[in-house]
Design a protein around this motif. Structure first.
Motif, short mmCIF file in Angstrom:
data_model
loop_
_atom_site.label_atom_id
_atom_site.label_comp_id
_atom_site.label_asym_id
_atom_site.label_seq_id
_atom_site.Cartn_x
_atom_site.Cartn_y
_atom_site.Cartn_z
N ALA A 89 18.60 0.59 -153.56
CA ALA A 89 17.18 0.87 -153.42
C ALA A 89 16.94 1.78 -152.22
O ALA A 89 17.70 1.78 -151.26
CB ALA A 89 16.40 -0.44 -153.24
N THR A 90 15.89 2.59 -152.32
CA THR A 90 15.57 3.48 -151.22
C THR A 90 15.09 2.69 -150.02
O THR A 90 14.18 1.87 -150.15
CB THR A 90 14.46 4.46 -151.64
N MET B 285 13.01 -8.65 -148.79
CA MET B 285 13.75 -7.68 -149.59
C MET B 285 14.81 -7.04 -148.71
O MET B 285 14.49 -6.47 -147.67
CB MET B 285 12.82 -6.61 -150.16
N PHE B 286 16.07 -7.19 -149.10
CA PHE B 286 17.20 -6.65 -148.34
C PHE B 286 17.75 -5.42 -149.04
O PHE B 286 17.87 -5.38 -150.26
CB PHE B 286 18.31 -7.70 -148.22
N LYS C 163 16.17 -9.39 -153.49
CA LYS C 163 15.19 -10.38 -153.08
C LYS C 163 15.89 -11.56 -152.42
O LYS C 163 16.95 -12.00 -152.86
CB LYS C 163 14.39 -10.86 -154.29
N GLY C 164 15.26 -12.07 -151.36
CA GLY C 164 15.86 -13.19 -150.66
C GLY C 164 14.84 -13.94 -149.83
O GLY C 164 13.63 -13.70 -149.92
N GLY D 251 19.98 -13.95 -153.96
CA GLY D 251 20.68 -14.17 -155.21
C GLY D 251 21.58 -15.39 -155.14
O GLY D 251 21.14 -16.49 -154.81
N THR D 252 22.88 -15.20 -155.39
CA THR D 252 23.83 -16.31 -155.34
C THR D 252 24.54 -16.42 -154.00
O THR D 252 25.46 -17.21 -153.84
CB THR D 252 24.89 -16.14 -156.45
#
Length: 197
Positions: free
Chosen positions: A26-27, A136-137, A171-172, A186-187
């Motif tokens: 992602a930018t 958001m990472f 997402k985190g 995520g995981t």
């Protein structure tokens, strides 16, 4: 890459991570200041140190210098990879993160009751925005190598392969308490303690 993939096989096979690695990054939010900054107006001095982080302080989680204590990744068919680390320095500062690894302190990786060691010398970095429960990472640069020794032979692999597995991306969320922090994307879950050195 059979030797690296052997100790990290299940981690590399995690569907969410593999899908993330194949997609274009992602930018980075270059023009938008991070929403979790302790001070919305940039100042010329360093930001407030660790004591600003307590439960419920959205503007300070994550923020500051930490030592990673371990990570967990859930893989295919529910298999879990757990890493125990002793000297990984992690910094969250003004919407940027950096993980620094020292090969003198190998990671102990346990997958399905099998334990192996991976020596990593280098770092990876990225960015993050948002509030602790909706972060958001974005994964950034990675430099260095990972080394695995099996059957008397040592193989080296680029740090980007480590970052593809262990760098927060997507997402985190974050939970910060007195002296500790947990990051989930995520995981992948990372656990930290405050670096007071």
């Amino acid at each position: 890459m059979p030797i690296l993939r052997r100790p990290l096989a299940l981690l590399l096979a995690v569907p969410a991570l593999v899908a993330g690695c194949s997609a274009a990054p992602a930018t980075p939010p270059a023009s938008t200041p991070p929403a979790i900054s302790a001070n919305p107006t940039p100042v010329s001095t360093d930001p407030a140190p660790g004591p600003t982080i307590t439960d419920g302080q959205a503007e300070g989680c994550p923020f500051g210098d930490y030592k990673a204590t371990g990570f967990t990744v859930t893989g295919v068919n529910g298999a879990t990879g757990k890493g125990t680390v002793t000297d990984v320095e992690v910094t969250f500062h003004n919407g940027l993160y950096t993980f620094e690894f020292d090969e003198d302190h190998p990671i102990t990786l346990t997958i399905d009751k099998r334990t192996e060691q991976v020596r990593i010398d280098g770092d990876f970095e990225g960015a993050y925005t948002g509030q602790p429960d909706a972060l958001m990472f974005t994964r950034g640069n990675a430099t260095g190598t990972a080394k695995v020794k099996r059957n008397g032979k040592t193989q080296s692999y680029p740090m980007r392969e480590v970052a593809a597995i262990l760098a927060p991306r997507g997402k985190g969320s974050a939970v910060c308490a007195a002296g500790t922090a947990t990051i989930r994307t995520g995981t992948l879950t990372w656990e930290f303690v405050r670096d007071l050195d």
